[in-house]
Design an enzyme around this catalytic site. Structure first.
Site, PDB file in Angstrom:
ATOM      1  N   CYS A   7       0.802  -1.234   0.000  1.00 56.65           N
ATOM      2  CA  CYS A   7       0.000   0.000   0.000  1.00 56.65           C
ATOM      3  C   CYS A   7       0.832   1.282   0.000  1.00 56.65           C
ATOM      4  O   CYS A   7       0.831   2.020  -0.984  1.00 56.65           O
ATOM      5  CB  CYS A   7      -0.920  -0.002   1.214  1.00 56.65           C
ATOM      6  SG  CYS A   7      -2.090  -1.368   1.157  1.00 56.65           S
TER       7      CYS A   7
HETATM    8  N1  NAD Z   1      -2.609  -5.789   2.064  1.00 53.55           N
HETATM    9  C1  NAD Z   1      -3.066  -4.704   2.672  1.00 53.55           C
HETATM   10  O1  NAD Z   1      -2.686  -4.406   3.794  1.00 53.55           O
HETATM   11  C2  NAD Z   1      -4.086  -3.783   2.005  1.00 53.55           C
HETATM   12  C3  NAD Z   1      -4.724  -2.821   2.793  1.00 53.55           C
HETATM   13  C4  NAD Z   1      -5.652  -1.987   2.225  1.00 53.55           C
HETATM   14  C5  NAD Z   1      -5.916  -2.091   0.855  1.00 53.55           C
HETATM   15  N2  NAD Z   1      -5.279  -3.016   0.083  1.00 53.55           N
HETATM   16  C6  NAD Z   1      -5.623  -3.083  -1.338  1.00 53.55           C
HETATM   17  O2  NAD Z   1      -6.450  -4.219  -1.559  1.00 53.55           O
HETATM   18  C7  NAD Z   1      -6.161  -4.793  -2.837  1.00 53.55           C
HETATM   19  C8  NAD Z   1      -5.776  -6.246  -2.666  1.00 53.55           C
HETATM   20  O3  NAD Z   1      -4.582  -6.329  -1.913  1.00 53.55           O
HETATM   21  P1  NAD Z   1      -4.100  -7.668  -1.192  1.00 53.55           P
HETATM   22  O4  NAD Z   1      -3.021  -7.266  -0.267  1.00 53.55           O
HETATM   23  O5  NAD Z   1      -5.258  -8.432  -0.686  1.00 53.55           O
HETATM   24  O6  NAD Z   1      -3.464  -8.436  -2.445  1.00 53.55           O
HETATM   25  P2  NAD Z   1      -3.037  -9.969  -2.483  1.00 53.55           P
HETATM   26  O7  NAD Z   1      -1.988 -10.070  -3.547  1.00 53.55           O
HETATM   27  O8  NAD Z   1      -2.762 -10.480  -1.116  1.00 53.55           O
HETATM   28  O9  NAD Z   1      -4.353 -10.708  -2.975  1.00 53.55           O
HETATM   29  C9  NAD Z   1      -4.902 -10.549  -4.217  1.00 53.55           C
HETATM   30  C10 NAD Z   1      -5.451 -11.901  -4.679  1.00 53.55           C
HETATM   31  O10 NAD Z   1      -6.128 -11.706  -5.910  1.00 53.55           O
HETATM   32  C11 NAD Z   1      -5.880 -12.830  -6.728  1.00 53.55           C
HETATM   33  N3  NAD Z   1      -6.157 -12.417  -8.098  1.00 53.55           N
HETATM   34  C12 NAD Z   1      -5.381 -11.710  -8.961  1.00 53.55           C
HETATM   35  N4  NAD Z   1      -6.055 -11.499 -10.110  1.00 53.55           N
HETATM   36  C13 NAD Z   1      -7.261 -12.081  -9.971  1.00 53.55           C
HETATM   37  C14 NAD Z   1      -8.404 -12.203 -10.815  1.00 53.55           C
HETATM   38  N5  NAD Z   1      -8.427 -11.649 -12.024  1.00 53.55           N
HETATM   39  N6  NAD Z   1      -9.448 -12.887 -10.359  1.00 53.55           N
HETATM   40  C15 NAD Z   1      -9.447 -13.445  -9.109  1.00 53.55           C
HETATM   41  N7  NAD Z   1      -8.407 -13.366  -8.264  1.00 53.55           N
HETATM   42  C16 NAD Z   1      -7.334 -12.677  -8.702  1.00 53.55           C
HETATM   43  C17 NAD Z   1      -4.441 -13.199  -6.446  1.00 53.55           C
HETATM   44  O11 NAD Z   1      -4.190 -14.549  -6.784  1.00 53.55           O
HETATM   45  C18 NAD Z   1      -4.381 -12.953  -4.925  1.00 53.55           C
HETATM   46  O12 NAD Z   1      -4.704 -14.107  -4.204  1.00 53.55           O
HETATM   47  C19 NAD Z   1      -5.066  -3.921  -3.443  1.00 53.55           C
HETATM   48  O13 NAD Z   1      -5.649  -2.947  -4.261  1.00 53.55           O
HETATM   49  C20 NAD Z   1      -4.438  -3.268  -2.241  1.00 53.55           C
HETATM   50  O14 NAD Z   1      -3.835  -2.019  -2.574  1.00 53.55           O
HETATM   51  C21 NAD Z   1      -4.387  -3.884   0.645  1.00 53.55           C
END
Ligand code: NAD
Length: 445
Positions: A273
């Site tokens: 992030c």
């Molecule tokens: N990790 C954090 O602390 C956090 C906090 C707030 C916001 N976010 C935001 O949330 C979003 C997700 O982040 P995250 O940390 O969960 O990412 P992550 O990489 O942990 O998880 C994303 C998941 O999506 C899957 N994926 C990718 N493309 C896909 C598709 N087309 N269809 C289905 N699944 C798919 C991946 O295999 C993965 O398991 C991002 O935009 C991030 O900026 C993350």
């Protein structure tokens, strides 16, 4: 009206919920819906993750396997790689990654891929919410346009909103259910339906007037952190030059009960992030001829912290008449923050790269990270992967310098201060008393 139909389905717990992307954000969210009585399906491109969930196992630190097992047993929770089942969902939430391209421009290709699947399965009566962090305008410029290409109309056939995720991995106090949720729809009906959906699983929902406001609010939150951490990092470098204790300065300033909020320096920023999200905002600003200077400056200061850490190591070794070349440097913690296993954008990757380029013999110990790969890291050399080594007494004694990069709770810092000759502490992990009795020489950021 479509809005009333969806709200009724949600109130009666008959709405079927689909979450696309089961990572740090999506999996806890899916669990929360299932826990609150909703039929919940997770959609993943990674077959291994889908299998793990269906077998009752969690791969995310904040979600226990017992919770997954319990919910899959009730048949309210499942995961699939078959996106045709999106048609069966009444509410669909997108939680896919939003990284940056090498040019530091937003990469919304994961959002587009998820949206294509939704478009293929779009039917009357669905509410769709985007949670992935992105630039203002994505929901109504990109998603709405795609969905209306099907001939279906917003408000008449489907509803669309943005609601930013605020999960803080590894934080036992604040988790999905007790973090207030901001919701902004492309129309008032969309806001109302999406807010109603989230109010079933979180204590407080804050509705705003548009998806753009919700998108911008998320970017403000994370840019605020990046800029203030940048300020703390600059202060740390300044204090080092002036030989003043940064941490004591911050502690003193923080006694002011108004107008000050403490931020702390560190070895650099990491995770999915804070290092990335501000670029989504500055990119969008540039499209409108606006140069967001705070964001650029914070990035510059924060991205130089690994160099400063290596300088502290070099200074410490120099006092022992040792060059970096050939010295044994052991990093404690390589995850981007304490008590998590996430190494995405971790400053440890740059620190290791810089130390290796100077000829140091680098190893690391991290109870959460068994192996460290450098494939995606923005390092100059393509380094060989490293494996976490046990923190034995022999290792501590044999190291020329220990660098505390991540202050994991379970590390026995007292033992480190008793056995190591030199410690560079980038997190103030050694409290005042430990530092006072330390046999090791301690250099703090
Ligand atoms: N990790 C954090 O602390 C956090 C906090 C707030 C916001 N976010 C935001 O949330 C979003 C997700 O982040 P995250 O940390 O969960 O990412 P992550 O990489 O942990 O998880 C994303 C998941 O999506 C899957 N994926 C990718 N493309 C896909 C598709 N087309 N269809 C289905 N699944 C798919 C991946 O295999 C993965 O398991 C991002 O935009 C991030 O900026 C993350």
């Amino acid at each position: 009206m479509i809005k009333d139909e969806i709200i009724k389905l949600i109130t009666e717990r008959r709405a079927r919920v689909g979450v696309i992307g089961l990572g740090y954000v999506g999996l806890p969210l899916l669990i929360e819906f299932a826990r609150n009585g909703f039929d919940s399906t997770g959609f993943e491109v990674d077959e291994t993750k889908a299998t793990e969930i269906n077998d009752g196992r969690s791969y995310i630190g904040d979600v226990s396997s017992s919770a997954v097992k319990e919910l899959t047993a009730t048949e309210r929770l499942r995961a699939t790689t078959n996106f045709d089942h999106l048609k069966d969902c009444d509410a669909i939430i997108i939680c896919v990654p939003t990284p940056l391209r090498k040019t530091k421009e937003p990469d919304v290709s994961y959002i587009l891929a998820a949206a294509e699947e939704i478009k293929r399965n779009l039917r009357r009566g669905q509410v769709i919410v985007l949670e992935s962090t992105t630039y203002p305008g994505t929901t109504d410029e990109v998603l709405l346009t795609m969905f209306e290409e099907t001939g279906m109309k917003l408000d008449t056939d489907f509803l669309l909103a943005f609601s930013p995720e605020r999960v803080d991995p590894g934080n036992p106090q604040f988790q999905t259910h007790n973090i207030p949720k901001v919701v902004g729809g492309c129309t008032d009906s969309s806001t109302e339906a999406a807010a109603h959906l989230y109010s079933q699983i979180v204590k407080e929902v804050f509705a705003v007037s548009s998806a753009r406001v919700a998108e911008a609010a998320k970017l403000l939150e994370n840019t605020f952190r990046a800029v203030n951490i940048g300020m703390a990092n600059e202060m740390a470098r300044l204090c080092y030059a002036l030989n003043i204790d940064t941490w004591e300065v911050i502690r003193a300033a923080a006694t002011k009960p108004f107008g000050f909020m403490a931020f702390y320096p560190g070895p650099g920023i990491g995770g999915h992030c804070i290092p990335l999200d501000p670029h989504y905002l500055s990119w969008k600003a540039r499209q409108h001829g606006f140069d967001s200077r705070f964001i650029g400056l914070a990035e510059e200061v924060n991205s130089r912290m690994p160099e400063h850490v290596v300088q502290l190591v070099a200074d410490g070794l120099n006092d022992d008449r040792k060059p970096l070349k050939g010295s044994r440097v052991l990093l404690l913690g390589v995850a981007y923050k304490k008590d998590v296993n996430d190494v995405r954008e971790s400053p440890a990757l740059s620190i290791i790269d810089l130390l290796r380029r100077k000829g140091a013999l680098v190893s690391y110990h991290d109870p959460f990270v068994a192996e460290l790969r450098f494939d995606d890291a923005h390092t100059q050399d393509s380094n060989e992967p490293l494996q976490s080594i046990p923190m034995t007494d022999e290792e501590l004694r044999a190291s020329d310098c220990i660098v505390i990069v991540t202050d994991h709770t379970q590390i026995n810092y007292k033992r480190v201060t008793e056995l190591a000759p030199l410690i560079v502490d980038t997190r103030n992990a050694l409290g005042g008393e430990l530092r006072r009795v330390s046999k090791a020489r301690v250099i703090r950021l």
